[in-house]
Design a protein around this motif. Structure first.
Motif, short mmCIF file in Angstrom:
data_model
loop_
_atom_site.label_atom_id
_atom_site.label_comp_id
_atom_site.label_asym_id
_atom_site.label_seq_id
_atom_site.Cartn_x
_atom_site.Cartn_y
_atom_site.Cartn_z
N HIS A 67 0.93 -1.24 0.12
CA HIS A 67 -0.13 0.08 0.02
C HIS A 67 0.85 1.16 0.05
O HIS A 67 0.48 2.40 -0.46
CB HIS A 67 -0.89 -0.17 1.19
N ARG A 107 -3.19 6.57 0.87
CA ARG A 107 -3.79 7.24 1.97
C ARG A 107 -4.77 6.47 2.77
O ARG A 107 -4.89 6.64 3.98
CB ARG A 107 -4.69 8.45 1.23
N ALA A 108 -5.54 5.32 2.11
CA ALA A 108 -6.42 4.47 2.96
C ALA A 108 -5.84 3.31 3.35
O ALA A 108 -6.31 2.40 4.07
CB ALA A 108 -7.78 4.39 2.13
N SER A 109 -4.40 3.00 2.99
CA SER A 109 -3.76 1.86 3.32
C SER A 109 -4.34 0.64 2.91
O SER A 109 -4.95 -0.37 3.69
CB SER A 109 -3.72 1.63 4.91
N LEU A 110 -4.90 0.50 1.47
CA LEU A 110 -5.54 -0.60 0.88
C LEU A 110 -4.43 -1.52 0.61
O LEU A 110 -3.93 -1.43 -0.49
CB LEU A 110 -6.43 -0.05 -0.41
N LEU A 146 -12.16 -3.97 3.36
CA LEU A 146 -11.81 -2.52 3.24
C LEU A 146 -12.85 -1.78 2.67
O LEU A 146 -12.92 -0.56 2.13
CB LEU A 146 -10.65 -2.56 2.05
N PRO A 149 -13.17 1.71 4.69
CA PRO A 149 -11.94 2.69 4.24
C PRO A 149 -12.25 3.40 2.96
O PRO A 149 -12.07 4.36 2.76
CB PRO A 149 -10.78 1.83 4.34
N ILE A 150 -12.83 2.40 2.09
CA ILE A 150 -13.15 3.02 0.60
C ILE A 150 -14.22 3.97 0.74
O ILE A 150 -14.23 5.03 0.23
CB ILE A 150 -13.18 1.93 -0.40
N ARG A 152 -15.24 5.92 3.07
CA ARG A 152 -14.82 6.90 3.80
C ARG A 152 -14.17 8.04 2.88
O ARG A 152 -14.18 8.96 2.93
CB ARG A 152 -13.93 6.74 4.87
N GLU A 153 -13.47 7.48 1.76
CA GLU A 153 -12.66 8.33 1.14
C GLU A 153 -13.43 8.71 -0.26
O GLU A 153 -12.77 9.33 -1.24
CB GLU A 153 -11.43 7.59 0.69
#
Length: 376
Positions: A67, A107-110, A146, A149-150, A152-153
């Motif tokens: 990531h 940014r989202a540590s995917l 995930l 987190p996705i 949220r972005e």
């Protein structure tokens, strides 16, 4: 066309890229003519050429690396990532998105999925671009880990690239050599991508099929509409209709005809119906059903049929049904001329009278061919 990836030997997908484009087109036209050479009555129209670059409206991006340092491209034979983020086939809108995707992953540590280790979450990112510049973005994940987190972005994503209209999660839980799974979760209020084709919007849902080359799809649909308009049937079926390209164009060309589109995908039918509602086409009906089953079980037959099957062709059962149906006119659009030839062998009463090659896939040996069949 110049491609640094091909020259470096990291991607060999465009096997004909070093062949001058005019020669590529001549070769495809000659190949179609050779495969259909037994049909002496077949008149060939000039092949339809594509742009040489920036024509591909879809990107199927394999995500690898870490990531912190994601790789956007493909995998080599060892399962390691190869960057193709500047592939010259992609539209400029897709190329402009690549840095944003890389920044999002960081940014989202995917965590990218590692094929050799079978660990990680983010497998692929699937992008579709419309002629207007709108984008559909699909994240293919191993699980729902995930999803939050996705989600949220999304606001950040759309601020960085306002062209992003549809964002979804696709779940591919198994370790399989496929691009996507069957479960889709749409994260945005807008759920379809309007694809502008010859003045109408074809609404693509995340799992809807659409050709990879929009300009060539436009030419293909226009040719089909011209052929059916010349035949002037009162009734027409579009089998394997997808999101309704041929049926919608035929409905505009034949406003007094009754037209039915058949497609097994309920998502595609929902997309097609939305275009019908927008255009106010009261002569067009879409049904979600297997094309062969629908035809074989039908009590009344149309005067004209359009078929646009997958690479395997329409198959023996549908070909035999068409042969014995008495239907006078068939438009057959094929992405595999060899399966087309096999299907024509099963329909000797339906003679190809006009044909045309559409170069949907420049720099490869693949092409689309459409033929107009008339009963002898």
């Amino acid at each position: 066309m110049q491609c640094d990836y091909f020259d470096a030997g990291v991607c060999r997908s465009c096997t004909q890229i070093r062949v001058p484009y005019a020669t590529q087109l001549e070769s495809k036209d000659a190949d179609a003519k050779a495969l259909l050479h037994e049909h002496a009555q077949l008149r060939w129209l000039s092949p339809v050429a594509s742009k040489e670059s920036a024509f591909r409206n879809k990107a199927k991006i394999v995500v690898s690396g870490t990531h912190q340092n994601p790789v956007l491209g493909i995998l080599n034979r060892e399962g390691n990532g190869v960057d193709l983020s500047e592939c010259p086939l992609y539209t400029f809108d897709i190329l402009a998105l690549m840095p944003v995707l890389r920044e999002l992953i960081q940014r989202a540590s995917l965590t990218p999925y590692s094929v050799p280790a079978r660990k990680g979450e983010l497998k692929n990112i699937l992008v579709t671009a419309s002629p207007s510049g709108e984008l559909m973005l699909r994240f293919v994940l191993r699980s729902k880990k995930l999803l939050v987190p996705i989600r949220r972005e999304i606001s950040w994503l759309q601020q960085r690239n306002p062209a992003i209209s549809v964002v979804s999660i696709n779940l591919l839980r198994e370790h399989k050599a496929v691009v996507e799974g069957g479960e889709e979760i749409i994260l945005t209020e807008q759920q379809t991508l309007p694809m502008q084709v010859n003045g109408m919007d074809l609404h693509l849902r995340p799992q809807s099929f659409f050709q990879t080359n929009t300009a060539i799809a436009e030419a293909l649909y226009a040719q089909g509409a011209q052929w059916v308009a010349d035949a002037a049937p009162h009734t027409l079926w579009d089998l394997y209709c997808g999101v309704g390209g041929f049926a919608l164009h035929s409905a505009q060309a034949l406003p007094d005809a009754s037209i039915t589109g058949i497609e097994i995908s309920e998502e595609a039918i929902a997309s097609a119906q939305r275009t019908v509602d927008e255009k106010g086409l009261d002569n067009l009906t879409f049904i979600a059903q297997d094309a062969t089953t629908f035809a074989v079980d039908a009590q009344e037959l149309p005067e004209c049929v359009v078929v646009n099957p997958p690479r395997r062709g329409i198959g023996e059962q549908l070909a035999q049904w068409l042969e014995h149906s008495g239907i006078q006119t068939v438009v057959y659009s094929s992405c595999n001329a060899r399966s087309l030839v096999k299907d024509l062998e099963k329909m000797p009463s339906l003679k190809p009278v006009e044909g045309r090659v559409f170069d949907m896939f420049p720099h490869t040996n693949h092409y689309e061919v459409a033929v107009l069949l008339q009963r002898a």
